[in-house]
Design a protein around this motif. Structure first.
Motif, PDB file in Angstrom:
ATOM      1  N   GLY A  84       0.799  -1.219   0.000  1.00  0.00           N
ATOM      2  CA  GLY A  84       0.000   0.000   0.000  1.00  0.00           C
ATOM      3  C   GLY A  84       0.828   1.263   0.000  1.00  0.00           C
ATOM      4  N   ARG A  85       2.041   1.181  -0.551  1.00  0.00           N
ATOM      5  CA  ARG A  85       2.927   2.344  -0.582  1.00  0.00           C
ATOM      6  C   ARG A  85       2.961   2.932  -1.986  1.00  0.00           C
ATOM      7  NH1 ARG A  85       6.706   2.293   3.576  1.00  0.00           N
ATOM      8  NH2 ARG A  85       7.280   4.335   2.743  1.00  0.00           N
ATOM      9  N   SER A  86       3.051   4.230  -2.058  1.00  0.00           N
ATOM     10  CA  SER A  86       3.222   4.924  -3.328  1.00  0.00           C
ATOM     11  C   SER A  86       4.699   5.240  -3.503  1.00  0.00           C
ATOM     12  CB  SER A  86       2.393   6.205  -3.361  1.00  0.00           C
ATOM     13  OG  SER A  86       2.591   6.902  -4.565  1.00  0.00           O
ATOM     14  N   VAL A  87       5.303   4.698  -4.558  1.00  0.00           N
ATOM     15  CA  VAL A  87       6.740   4.828  -4.774  1.00  0.00           C
ATOM     16  C   VAL A  87       6.974   5.592  -6.066  1.00  0.00           C
ATOM     17  CG1 VAL A  87       8.921   3.593  -5.015  1.00  0.00           C
ATOM     18  CG2 VAL A  87       7.114   2.646  -3.587  1.00  0.00           C
ATOM     19  N   ALA A  88       7.838   6.584  -6.024  1.00  0.00           N
ATOM     20  CA  ALA A  88       8.181   7.356  -7.218  1.00  0.00           C
ATOM     21  C   ALA A  88       8.937   6.481  -8.207  1.00  0.00           C
ATOM     22  CB  ALA A  88       9.021   8.570  -6.839  1.00  0.00           C
ATOM     23  N   PHE A  89       8.764   6.781  -9.484  1.00  0.00           N
ATOM     24  CA  PHE A  89       9.415   5.986 -10.521  1.00  0.00           C
ATOM     25  C   PHE A  89      10.935   6.038 -10.396  1.00  0.00           C
ATOM     26  CE2 PHE A  89      11.169   5.220 -14.715  1.00  0.00           C
ATOM     27  CZ  PHE A  89      10.493   4.073 -15.100  1.00  0.00           C
ATOM     28  N   SER A  90      11.462   7.202 -10.041  1.00  0.00           N
ATOM     29  CA  SER A  90      12.911   7.314  -9.899  1.00  0.00           C
ATOM     30  C   SER A  90      13.433   6.412  -8.785  1.00  0.00           C
ATOM     31  CB  SER A  90      13.297   8.768  -9.608  1.00  0.00           C
ATOM     32  OG  SER A  90      12.661   9.230  -8.423  1.00  0.00           O
ATOM     33  N   LEU A  91      12.667   6.225  -7.728  1.00  0.00           N
ATOM     34  CA  LEU A  91      13.083   5.337  -6.645  1.00  0.00           C
ATOM     35  C   LEU A  91      13.046   3.882  -7.096  1.00  0.00           C
ATOM     36  CD1 LEU A  91      13.982   5.071  -3.735  1.00  0.00           C
ATOM     37  CD2 LEU A  91      11.583   5.043  -3.045  1.00  0.00           C
ATOM     38  N   ILE A  92      12.045   3.530  -7.889  1.00  0.00           N
ATOM     39  CA  ILE A  92      11.981   2.166  -8.433  1.00  0.00           C
ATOM     40  C   ILE A  92      13.200   1.895  -9.303  1.00  0.00           C
ATOM     41  CG2 ILE A  92      10.690   0.647  -9.969  1.00  0.00           C
ATOM     42  CD1 ILE A  92       8.137   1.996  -9.049  1.00  0.00           C
ATOM     43  N   LEU A  93      13.552   2.874 -10.142  1.00  0.00           N
ATOM     44  CA  LEU A  93      14.713   2.706 -11.018  1.00  0.00           C
ATOM     45  C   LEU A  93      16.001   2.610 -10.207  1.00  0.00           C
ATOM     46  CD1 LEU A  93      15.271   2.568 -14.078  1.00  0.00           C
ATOM     47  CD2 LEU A  93      15.801   5.007 -14.001  1.00  0.00           C
ATOM     48  N   ALA A  94      16.129   3.387  -9.149  1.00  0.00           N
ATOM     49  CA  ALA A  94      17.316   3.321  -8.304  1.00  0.00           C
ATOM     50  C   ALA A  94      17.417   1.976  -7.596  1.00  0.00           C
ATOM     51  CB  ALA A  94      17.298   4.463  -7.289  1.00  0.00           C
ATOM     52  N   TRP A  95      16.294   1.463  -7.096  1.00  0.00           N
ATOM     53  CA  TRP A  95      16.299   0.138  -6.473  1.00  0.00           C
ATOM     54  C   TRP A  95      16.719  -0.918  -7.485  1.00  0.00           C
ATOM     55  CZ3 TRP A  95      16.641  -1.965  -2.010  1.00  0.00           C
ATOM     56  CH2 TRP A  95      16.149  -1.356  -0.860  1.00  0.00           C
ATOM     57  N   ALA A  96      16.206  -0.836  -8.697  1.00  0.00           N
ATOM     58  CA  ALA A  96      16.560  -1.830  -9.725  1.00  0.00           C
ATOM     59  C   ALA A  96      18.055  -1.791 -10.030  1.00  0.00           C
ATOM     60  CB  ALA A  96      15.749  -1.578 -10.996  1.00  0.00           C
ATOM     61  N   ALA A  97      18.627  -0.593 -10.139  1.00  0.00           N
ATOM     62  CA  ALA A  97      20.061  -0.488 -10.408  1.00  0.00           C
ATOM     63  C   ALA A  97      20.877  -1.103  -9.279  1.00  0.00           C
ATOM     64  CB  ALA A  97      20.443   0.980 -10.608  1.00  0.00           C
ATOM     65  N   ALA A  98      20.492  -0.810  -8.036  1.00  0.00           N
ATOM     66  CA  ALA A  98      21.231  -1.363  -6.901  1.00  0.00           C
ATOM     67  C   ALA A  98      21.123  -2.887  -6.860  1.00  0.00           C
ATOM     68  CB  ALA A  98      20.710  -0.750  -5.600  1.00  0.00           C
ATOM     69  N   LEU A  99      19.939  -3.425  -7.121  1.00  0.00           N
ATOM     70  CA  LEU A  99      19.759  -4.874  -7.074  1.00  0.00           C
ATOM     71  C   LEU A  99      20.506  -5.565  -8.202  1.00  0.00           C
ATOM     72  CD1 LEU A  99      15.963  -4.942  -6.159  1.00  0.00           C
ATOM     73  CD2 LEU A  99      17.870  -5.657  -4.706  1.00  0.00           C
ATOM     74  N   VAL A 100      20.511  -4.970  -9.398  1.00  0.00           N
ATOM     75  CA  VAL A 100      21.284  -5.544 -10.502  1.00  0.00           C
ATOM     76  C   VAL A 100      22.762  -5.603 -10.145  1.00  0.00           C
ATOM     77  CG1 VAL A 100      22.095  -5.113 -12.859  1.00  0.00           C
ATOM     78  CG2 VAL A 100      19.665  -4.974 -12.339  1.00  0.00           C
ATOM     79  N   LEU A 101      23.271  -4.539  -9.517  1.00  0.00           N
ATOM     80  CA  LEU A 101      24.691  -4.496  -9.182  1.00  0.00           C
ATOM     81  C   LEU A 101      25.022  -5.380  -7.983  1.00  0.00           C
ATOM     82  CD1 LEU A 101      25.478  -0.722  -9.752  1.00  0.00           C
ATOM     83  CD2 LEU A 101      25.963  -2.662 -11.240  1.00  0.00           C
ATOM     84  N   ILE A 102      24.074  -5.640  -7.120  1.00  0.00           N
ATOM     85  CA  ILE A 102      24.323  -6.601  -6.051  1.00  0.00           C
ATOM     86  C   ILE A 102      24.528  -7.996  -6.638  1.00  0.00           C
ATOM     87  CG2 ILE A 102      23.218  -7.810  -4.120  1.00  0.00           C
ATOM     88  CD1 ILE A 102      22.014  -5.149  -3.288  1.00  0.00           C
ATOM     89  N   VAL A 103      23.718  -8.338  -7.623  1.00  0.00           N
ATOM     90  CA  VAL A 103      23.865  -9.641  -8.274  1.00  0.00           C
ATOM     91  C   VAL A 103      25.130  -9.677  -9.118  1.00  0.00           C
ATOM     92  CG1 VAL A 103      22.805 -11.241  -9.913  1.00  0.00           C
ATOM     93  CG2 VAL A 103      21.378 -10.010  -8.268  1.00  0.00           C
TER      94      VAL A 103
END
Length: 876
Positions: free
Chosen positions: A372-391
């Motif tokens: 039930g959280r509203s997340v900005a698109f830029s935050l979603i993109l930042a999370w995706a970049a961090a997760l890709v680089l963790i892998v």
């Protein structure tokens, strides 16, 4: 949160620029820096200072006032710094673990018996098969005594010698006798870093199967975590086989396979060229667009089924149980189904970076939705970049990471202002009309049709078909705006990574993207889930849909203006171009937006030559076992040899032509082909095809095919002969060998010998001449051979570089162009020691990469690529 995620990604990117991994003291400094950043962030947090007596109370009050005043900027800065240090340390730790798996130099080119399993998809062709081999490290450690034996090696299995090459399948266990070497790639200025790609894939040794007849297929399959990967690989392998069986030798069957499982090795070379020139290469990769399409389709289907529940929900409700949609809302089921289907399709694609990016973005958005959280698109993109680089911390060294995230970021940036305008308009309408917000939301849903008695006087009374037509028009405008954003946004990045920009890209993508996404990909997805032989019909239909599209793209690719090769931009030129892109994508009415294209001038206008008049720059390229030397004066360029052809490293296509484009060489004033051997002349056709060549000089027989080819490309053919002289920009060029008249019988003795002399320095290019030609040259004018730099003849073989010849040349520096672990043993140890005894500065391309020679501060200097562009994975 954004500051933390961006800092973490930046720290990982910074580590990949290091020439060496952190030592003991640097680890201590990292620990102190992280602790200090965390303490600073804690101090700047929303805390009140504890009251204390005396001076300490005053200090606490002052600290509290300072924190309250600057907390808005200090807290994100401290969080960013702590995350940056954490990302740097994480990447360093992962690199330490992976670099520990190293093949000792003493074990290179030795027979080693290895047991392991096939990983990934083997690539089979007429010459044999290439594959990844997951080594049983315990068995390898017992056999070799190497404590940390490489767990993944890349092998080739050739059918030469009459031994048949078996058809390998993922997960099979084998015992093979192999010969290995450390991962090695060609290292050139502006070139692709193959060693970084090896490291990212976990490949810590490469080699070949030495005794194919003694290979043994073992019972069983990969175990543990590898069993899951092997199962996925077997599914992908089966799908690739089915596509091959269904389409046979069809022209575009490689594209169908690429869209199905993300493997591009079967794409025809003509199709590759067409896609590259039209800027549509991204279509043959399983990209985020395809992942999103699959996820959306699966989510919609799951929600539809869940709401209806096939009657089971009503049955359970009669028995006292709650209906399923009430127990678990349909949107949550749809989100879970979308994530699961996206993960499955990403697995089929081999989890490439665009697929990972789309998958992680979907996961983050779905989790936020469920919570039930509203997340900005830029935050979603930042999370995706961090997760890709963790892998995969090494993803930042590949173009796919920057192009994938860059495309999404530019689209979001371009559409952001447009969405805000719409939201503002909706808010204004609500305020003026005084409608209920719930009614406004309902009115925005095209599926809700208000009845006439509820329709107010200010409602949109247009017929439904007109409203839908207006909606379609808005969506088309949005699609065109997104395509425009991607086209101009990725132009600087493609110029940086590929030195190429497609001018036909906007038109080609406007047709190809919807065609592939809405027609071809859905048909392939249906074919994947259909059983045989029905799946063959789907693959054939997908190929039939591709044929008209590829004909259209082929016509665009043949246009002379379809693409442009640009020099690799400087860091400041890249920053200026990206700033211009952001300025251009600003909303309508932004001041001076029309002037944004002026910032792109550093991309399209080559920078002024940094070579002084009367001087030259010489670059000996790393082309493996072969030769290719670029000589540049202030306004002219000459290429001496073009490296091996397709029979070896294919240097003309993969190394020489890309280096010329990246270096801003749009035209060769002369192409000198020293002689006809394949390691010197094999890449000439690729160079002639890649850029304009005014003149071709060569030590070639009259009947050699390159003469006719040069004439066909509009170049003036001319045989090398001693006595030929010319001057460019104050630099003298002189051919010293072969003599006019009939050429010597031996191919090596036909080599052109070219001397380049400037006011302060000189160089001698010798081709493959041997001792007999050296004796003739040494007996002539003593000053004719004198040079500061010598390109060693015949790669340093024992039949060249005689003592009298070296006495005449008397070089200060010498360059050996040789391949790593070449089978000829070049350079010969006696020849190498002969140069060392004279105190000559030596460089060799297998160890130093490309070597650049030019005058610096009045003195000639050598620049070795692996020194000036060192990275921690370059361990030689």
């Amino acid at each position: 949160m954004r500051a933390m995620l961006i800092g973490f990604a930046l720290g990982i990117a910074l580590l990949q620029q290091r020439a060496a991994l952190p030592g003991r003291w640097e680890w201590a400094a990292l620990g102190l820096s992280f602790a200090a950043a965390c303490a600073f962030a804690f101090a700047c947090g929303p805390r009140r200072p504890v009251a204390r007596a005396g001076a300490r109370a005053s200090a606490c009050r002052m600290a509290g006032r300072w924190a309250a005043q600057y907390r808005g900027a200090a807290l994100p800065l401290a969080t960013f710094a702590a995350a940056c240090v954490a990302g740097y340390a994480y990447a360093a730790l992962r690199a330490e673990i992976r670099m520990a798996e190293a093949l000792p130099i003493a074990w290179e080119s030795r027979d080693i018996a290895l047991t392991g399993s096939i990983r990934g998809l083997p690539t089979q062709d007429a010459d044999g098969v290439r594959f990844l081999f997951a080594v049983d490290t315990r068995d390898a450690a017992r056999t070799t005594g190497i404590e940390r034996f490489p767990s993944i090696v890349q092998l080739s299995w050739s059918g030469r010698g009459g031994s048949a090459v078996p058809r390998l399948q993922p997960g099979e266990r084998w015992r093979l006798t192999v010969r290995l070497k450390r991962p090695h790639g060609h290292a050139n200025f502006g070139g692709h870093d193959a060693e970084a790609a090896f490291l990212a894939r976990g490949v810590r040794a490469t080699g070949y199967v030495a005794r194919g007849a003694s290979a043994q297929r073992l019972p069983g399959a990969a175990g543990g975590i590898g069993r899951i990967g092997a199962s996925i690989d077997r599914v992908r392998f089966g799908l690739r086989e089915r596509v091959g069986q269904a389409l046979g030798g069809a022209t575009h069957h490689g594209i169908v396979a690429a869209l199905a499982i993300g493997v591009q090795d079967a794409i025809a070379e003509r199709d590759r060229l067409t896609l590259r020139r039209t800027g549509t290469s991204h279509l043959v990769a399983v990209s985020g667009l395809h992942i999103g399409f699959v996820a959306g389709l699966a989510a919609a289907l799951a929600a539809w089924l869940w709401r209806r529940s096939c009657g089971l929900g009503a049955i359970l409700a009669r028995r006292g149980a709650r209906e399923w949609p009430l127990t678990l809302p349909a949107p949550i089921v749809a989100a879970a189904a979308g994530v699961a289907s996206a993960a499955g399709y990403a697995a089929l694609a081999g989890f490439n970076v665009p697929a990972q990016r789309a998958l992680w973005m979907l996961v983050v958005a779905s989790v936020a939705f469920v919570l039930g959280r509203s997340v900005a698109f830029s935050l979603i993109l930042a999370w995706a970049a961090a997760l890709v680089l963790i892998v995969d911390p090494w993803a930042v060294t590949a173009a796919g990471f920057w192009l994938s995230f860059g495309a999404v970021a530019f689209i979001a940036f371009a559409m952001r202002g447009r969405l805000r305008v719409r939201e503002d308009e909706d808010e204004d309408e609500d305020e003026d009309d005084g409608h209920d917000p719930i009614e406004a939301v309902r009115a925005s849903d095209p599926a809700w049709q208000p009845s006439r008695e509820h329709a107010g006087p200010d409602r949109d009374r247009r017929p439904p078909w007109r409203r839908r037509l207006a909606m379609l028009r808005r969506r088309c405008v949005d699609a065109l705006r997104a395509q425009w954003a991607v086209t101009i946004g990725l132009a600087p990045l493609t110029a940086l990574w590929f030195s190429q920009v497609s001018l036909a890209g906007p038109l080609a993508n406007a047709v190809a993207v919807p065609w592939v996404s809405l027609l071809v990909v859905p048909v392939i997805l249906v074919a994947i889930v259909l059983p045989a032989p029905l799946d063959a019909l789907g693959y054939q239909l997908a190929h039939a849909l591709l044929e008209p599209l590829m004909r259209m793209l082929g016509g665009l690719a043949e246009l002379p203006w379809a693409d442009r090769h640009l020099p690799r931009p400087s860091p400041w030129g890249l920053v200026a171009a990206l700033a211009g892109v952001a300025w251009c994508l600003m909303p309508r009415g932004w001041p001076l937006r029309f002037a944004a294209p002026l910032s792109w001038l550093p991309l399209v206008i080559p920078p002024a030559a940094d070579i002084e008049a009367g001087a030259f720059r010489l670059t000996a390229l790393d082309v493996g076992q072969g030769a290719s030397i670029l000589v540049e004066t202030r306004h002219r360029a000459l290429l001496f040899d073009a490296g091996p052809g397709p029979e070896s490293t294919n240097a003309g296509v993969r190394i020489v032509a890309p280096h010329l484009h990246a270096n801003g060489v749009a035209r060769l004033d002369a192409l000198v082909v020293s002689h006809g051997d394949a390691d010197h002349a094999g890449g000439v056709p690729a160079v002639l095809d890649a850029l304009e060549v005014r003149q071709v000089l060569g030590g070639l027989p009259r009947a050699h095919r390159l003469w006719a080819m040069a004439s066909a490309y509009g170049a003036e053919p001319l045989r090398c002969a001693a006595g030929q002289r010319w001057a460019w920009d104050g630099v003298e060029f002189e051919v010293l060998w072969p003599d006019p008249g009939p050429l010597p019988r031996r191919s090596n003795e036909q080599s052109c010998v070219l001397k380049i002399a400037a006011a302060r320095t000189s160089a001698l290019l010798t081709g493959d001449i041997g001792a007999s030609a050296e004796r003739v040259l040494a007996g002539r004018s003593p000053e004719a051979l004198r040079a500061d730099l010598l390109l060693v003849a015949h790669h340093g073989s024992k039949t060249s570089s005689t003592e009298p010849f070296l006495d005449r040349v008397d070089p200060r520096a010498a360059v050996f162009q040789v391949g790593y672990r070449n089978r000829f043993g070049h350079p010969h140890p006696h020849v190498w020691s002969r140069f060392e005894a004279r105190g000559i500065a030596l460089a060799r391309t297998d160890r130093d990469g490309a070597v650049r020679f030019e005058t610096t501060d009045g003195a000639p200097a050598l620049e070795r690529y692996r020194e000036s562009h060192a990275r921690y994975w370059m361990d030689r």
